[in-house]
Design a protein around this motif. Structure first.
Motif, mmCIF file in Angstrom:
data_model
loop_
_atom_site.group_PDB
_atom_site.id
_atom_site.type_symbol
_atom_site.label_atom_id
_atom_site.label_comp_id
_atom_site.label_asym_id
_atom_site.label_seq_id
_atom_site.Cartn_x
_atom_site.Cartn_y
_atom_site.Cartn_z
ATOM 1 N N VAL A 1 0.842 -1.206 0.000
ATOM 2 C CA VAL A 1 0.000 0.000 0.000
ATOM 3 C C VAL A 1 0.875 1.254 0.000
ATOM 4 C CG1 VAL A 1 -1.616 1.349 1.407
ATOM 5 C CG2 VAL A 1 -2.025 -1.075 1.031
ATOM 6 N N LEU A 2 1.889 1.292 0.860
ATOM 7 C CA LEU A 2 2.771 2.454 0.916
ATOM 8 C C LEU A 2 3.557 2.626 -0.383
ATOM 9 C CD1 LEU A 2 4.132 2.210 4.565
ATOM 10 C CD2 LEU A 2 2.443 3.816 3.656
ATOM 11 N N ASP A 3 3.966 1.511 -0.986
ATOM 12 C CA ASP A 3 4.701 1.581 -2.238
ATOM 13 C C ASP A 3 3.829 2.134 -3.359
ATOM 14 O OD1 ASP A 3 7.002 1.207 -3.828
ATOM 15 O OD2 ASP A 3 6.251 -0.730 -4.540
ATOM 16 N N VAL A 4 2.588 1.688 -3.426
ATOM 17 C CA VAL A 4 1.666 2.172 -4.462
ATOM 18 C C VAL A 4 1.328 3.644 -4.225
ATOM 19 C CG1 VAL A 4 -0.679 1.942 -5.373
ATOM 20 C CG2 VAL A 4 0.727 -0.091 -5.032
ATOM 21 N N LEU A 5 1.070 4.022 -2.973
ATOM 22 C CA LEU A 5 0.794 5.435 -2.677
ATOM 23 C C LEU A 5 2.001 6.309 -3.016
ATOM 24 C CD1 LEU A 5 -1.170 5.264 0.712
ATOM 25 C CD2 LEU A 5 -2.053 5.825 -1.565
ATOM 26 N N ILE B 1 1.286 9.010 -5.788
ATOM 27 C CA ILE B 1 1.068 10.336 -5.198
ATOM 28 C C ILE B 1 2.358 11.153 -5.186
ATOM 29 C CG2 ILE B 1 0.448 11.557 -3.073
ATOM 30 C CD1 ILE B 1 -1.576 9.340 -2.532
ATOM 31 N N LEU B 2 3.450 10.549 -4.707
ATOM 32 C CA LEU B 2 4.714 11.267 -4.597
ATOM 33 C C LEU B 2 5.613 11.093 -5.820
ATOM 34 C CD1 LEU B 2 5.515 10.384 -0.879
ATOM 35 C CD2 LEU B 2 4.446 12.462 -1.764
ATOM 36 N N GLY B 3 5.311 10.112 -6.638
ATOM 37 C CA GLY B 3 6.106 9.877 -7.839
ATOM 38 C C GLY B 3 7.362 9.052 -7.613
ATOM 39 N N THR B 4 7.591 8.569 -6.398
ATOM 40 C CA THR B 4 8.765 7.733 -6.120
ATOM 41 C C THR B 4 8.341 6.508 -5.317
ATOM 42 O OG1 THR B 4 9.256 8.948 -4.096
ATOM 43 C CG2 THR B 4 10.378 9.678 -6.086
ATOM 44 N N PRO B 5 8.681 5.333 -5.791
ATOM 45 C CA PRO B 5 8.359 4.127 -5.022
ATOM 46 C C PRO B 5 9.340 3.948 -3.859
ATOM 47 C CG PRO B 5 9.530 3.535 -7.014
ATOM 48 C CD PRO B 5 9.302 5.024 -7.071
ATOM 49 N N ILE B 6 9.023 3.043 -2.968
ATOM 50 C CA ILE B 6 9.920 2.719 -1.861
ATOM 51 C C ILE B 6 11.099 1.943 -2.431
ATOM 52 C CG2 ILE B 6 10.162 1.403 0.273
ATOM 53 C CD1 ILE B 6 7.239 2.004 0.856
ATOM 54 N N LEU B 7 12.300 2.418 -2.156
ATOM 55 C CA LEU B 7 13.497 1.754 -2.655
ATOM 56 C C LEU B 7 13.626 0.374 -2.004
ATOM 57 C CD1 LEU B 7 15.994 2.126 -4.460
ATOM 58 C CD2 LEU B 7 17.209 2.906 -2.425
ATOM 59 N N GLY B 8 13.659 -0.651 -2.797
ATOM 60 C CA GLY B 8 13.759 -2.016 -2.285
ATOM 61 C C GLY B 8 12.438 -2.603 -1.837
#
Length: 184
Positions: free
Chosen positions: A43-47, A51-58
């Protein structure tokens, strides 16, 4: 506890089952934490991606490791408790004693297959350990996951072995420790 009429195999089965009463709840809780963590991370990775334009690294690496934990830790438990999905097409057409022997042969063959897979994965883990292979972003040693897979496959092999060696009546009477009262 152990009935004197049941023999020495029943005694060893009881000892194994008592050990599993402590191991299996730990496996369940670890898998549950991995599932919840995987859900929140996704969920955080998709948001973050939309929304922010950057996925969670790793994030994809961590999700993969959590999925590995979830699947591989639940495999021995499902095999031991006989909770896997099965389609019985010919069980009604053959005698119950023949069906029991087919089930035992099937379990022993799957035990051998799990042992073969565990040895193969262990060899791959040792090679990854020698080469010091790590994941792309987080640089987690890849051999850790492979050793965990090999260990879980060995647990599954032992579960299949005990399912094949012990009679079905023995298994049904002793699985209650892991799940409490049955409410079917």
């Amino acid at each position: 506890m152990v009935n004197n009429k049941t023999g020495i195999g029943q005694h060893y089965w009881s000892l194994f089952q008592q050990g599993c009463c402590y191991l299996f709840p730990l496996m369940k809780w670890t898998s549950a934490v991995a599932l919840i963590g995987m859900m929140f991370l996704t969920v955080l990775d998709v948001l973050g991606r939309y929304i922010l334009g950057t996925p969670i690294l790793g994030g994809s690496e961590l999700t993969g490791f959590m999925l590995l934990v979830l699947v591989m830790l639940m495999l021995p438990l499902l095999v031991f408790k006989d909770d896997q999905i099965r389609v019985d097409l010919f069980t009604d057409a053959i005698r119950p004693t023949l069906a029991k022997w087919i089930e035992r042969i099937y379990s022993l063959a799957l035990s051998g297959g799990c042992i073969f897979l565990a040895m193969s994965v262990y060899k791959l883990a040792a090679r990854a350990d020698r080469k010091r292979l790590v994941t792309e972003y987080l640089e987690i040693p890849a051999s850790w996951a492979m050793y965990a897979i090999a260990f879980c496959l060995l647990l599954s092999a032992f579960a299949f072995l005990f399912r094949g060696v012990c009679s079905m009546a023995t298994l049904e009477n002793h699985v209650e420790c892991m799940e409490g009262e049955r409410h079917d």
